[in-house]
Design an enzyme around this catalytic site. Structure first.
Site, PDB file in Angstrom:
ATOM      1  N   SER A  52      -7.500 -38.069 -16.676  1.00 44.83           N
ATOM      2  CA  SER A  52      -8.054 -38.761 -17.836  1.00 44.83           C
ATOM      3  C   SER A  52      -7.823 -37.973 -19.114  1.00 44.83           C
ATOM      4  O   SER A  52      -8.152 -36.796 -19.198  1.00 44.83           O
ATOM      5  CB  SER A  52      -9.559 -38.989 -17.643  1.00 44.83           C
ATOM      6  OG  SER A  52      -9.806 -39.847 -16.566  1.00 44.83           O
TER       7      SER A  52
ATOM      8  N   HIS B 260     -14.755 -40.400 -22.303  1.00 46.75           N
ATOM      9  CA  HIS B 260     -15.623 -40.133 -21.150  1.00 46.75           C
ATOM     10  C   HIS B 260     -15.455 -38.716 -20.598  1.00 46.75           C
ATOM     11  O   HIS B 260     -16.284 -38.245 -19.830  1.00 46.75           O
ATOM     12  CB  HIS B 260     -15.401 -41.179 -20.038  1.00 46.75           C
ATOM     13  CG  HIS B 260     -14.116 -41.015 -19.272  1.00 46.75           C
ATOM     14  ND1 HIS B 260     -13.004 -41.775 -19.510  1.00 46.75           N
ATOM     15  CD2 HIS B 260     -13.782 -40.186 -18.248  1.00 46.75           C
ATOM     16  CE1 HIS B 260     -12.042 -41.432 -18.674  1.00 46.75           C
ATOM     17  NE2 HIS B 260     -12.485 -40.464 -17.895  1.00 46.75           N
TER      18      HIS B 260
ATOM     19  N   ASP C 111     -12.509 -45.487 -25.554  1.00 48.45           N
ATOM     20  CA  ASP C 111     -12.440 -44.356 -24.629  1.00 48.45           C
ATOM     21  C   ASP C 111     -11.509 -43.264 -25.152  1.00 48.45           C
ATOM     22  O   ASP C 111     -10.740 -42.679 -24.386  1.00 48.45           O
ATOM     23  CB  ASP C 111     -12.005 -44.802 -23.238  1.00 48.45           C
ATOM     24  CG  ASP C 111     -12.329 -43.747 -22.168  1.00 48.45           C
ATOM     25  OD1 ASP C 111     -13.195 -42.883 -22.442  1.00 48.45           O
ATOM     26  OD2 ASP C 111     -11.725 -43.778 -21.089  1.00 48.45           O
TER      27      ASP C 111
END
Length: 288
Positions: free
Chosen positions: A185, A78, A108
């Site tokens: 992230s 993402h 992901d």
């Protein structure tokens, strides 16, 4: 005297903990990267003055880490999905343009590649299957644009499932209380020896200290699939179903081992299940 000895013991424990964290950071930090992305321009909303809306590129950022000396990085899908430009800034502030090698939204995870004239620092992978609840977990990344940020905690739980942006459930997810924020992230979650045990991926904004990382064993498999095929190939049978109970008399009559079955609600046309003769309304009790 007892109080003095107790204080001395506490200092020793603190020093040992601090030493472990500092040692892990010294091994991992040089391989952690700040990732800046540019997404294709989007039309801005019209202004009250009536001026024509313009197209503006959308910028974002995240973290990643080198796992080979020749410039391959791991990050979250993402972070880079749909981007038109990716720039990687390493720990020594050198910048590189990055190419997307492979992307797997279902886990992901994504792999990037940067070019460098020399060998680059890289991390050592650990083993998420051998983790234990309560052991030290260290998160490194760039939360909210603050580069080279470190947070520590413990592994709070193992074997969690989390829904990816693609809608598919991700398994082998690690829950930790090492604080994560937007920008973390794609950064590494490491153990006290500096081995990467997970890829930081999500947090629950409404909660306190409930954060998640994809287990490194999953990441290893995804990397292998991306290198071998350019994408992740997963087995599927092509049914949508729900778990339903089976009547006890039916289980006894057929000598079944399970009291539940999968009630087939829908079939994907041309799928393996359709080719095998499965029909909507069937109840599946096993796979051969």
């Amino acid at each position: 005297q007892d109080l003095a000895e107790s204080a001395s013991g506490d200092d020793g424990l603190l020093d040992a903990y601090s030493g472990a964290v500092i040692g892990a950071l010294e091994r991992v930090s040089p391989a952690v990267a700040f990732i800046e992305v540019v997404h294709p321009a989007r039309a801005a909303p019209a202004r009250k003055s009536g001026a024509a809306p313009g197209a503006r590129p959308v910028r974002g950022s995240g973290s990643g880490f080198l796992f080979t000396p020749d410039g391959y990085l791991l990050t979250n899908s993402h972070v880079v999905h749909g981007s038109s430009e990716v720039t990687v800034r390493l720990n020594d502030d050198t910048r590189f343009s990055a190419d997307l090698v492979g992307n797997d939204p279902d886990s992901d995870l994504a792999v990037l590649r940067i070019g460098s004239p020399g060998a680059l620092p890289y991390v050592e992978f650990g083993d998420s299957a051998g983790l234990r609840v309560g052991q030290v977990a260290i998160a490194i990344g760039n939360p909210l644009g603050y580069s080279k940020t470190v947070t520590t905690g413990v592994i709070s739980a193992l074997g969690r499932t989390l829904r990816a942006t693609s809608g598919r459930l991700m398994h082998d997810v690690i829950q930790t209380d090492a604080a994560l924020n937007p920008g973390n992230s794609g950064g590494p979650l490491v153990d006290s020896k500096g081995r990467v045990i997970g890829v930081n991926t999500a947090m629950i904004p409404q909660a306190q200290a409930i954060c998640f990382a994809t287990g490194i064993d999953t990441a290893k498999w995804v990397i292998g699939q991306l290198f071998a095929h350019g994408r992740v190939r997963r087995a599927y049978i092509g049914v949508s179903g729900a778990t339903v109970p089976i009547a006890t008399r039916v289980v006894r009559h057929f000598g079944g081992r399970s009291a539940t079955a999968v009630h087939v609600l829908d079939l994907v046309p041309g799928s393996p299940a359709a080719a095998a003769g499965v029909e909507t309304g069937d109840r599946m009790i096993a796979l051969d």
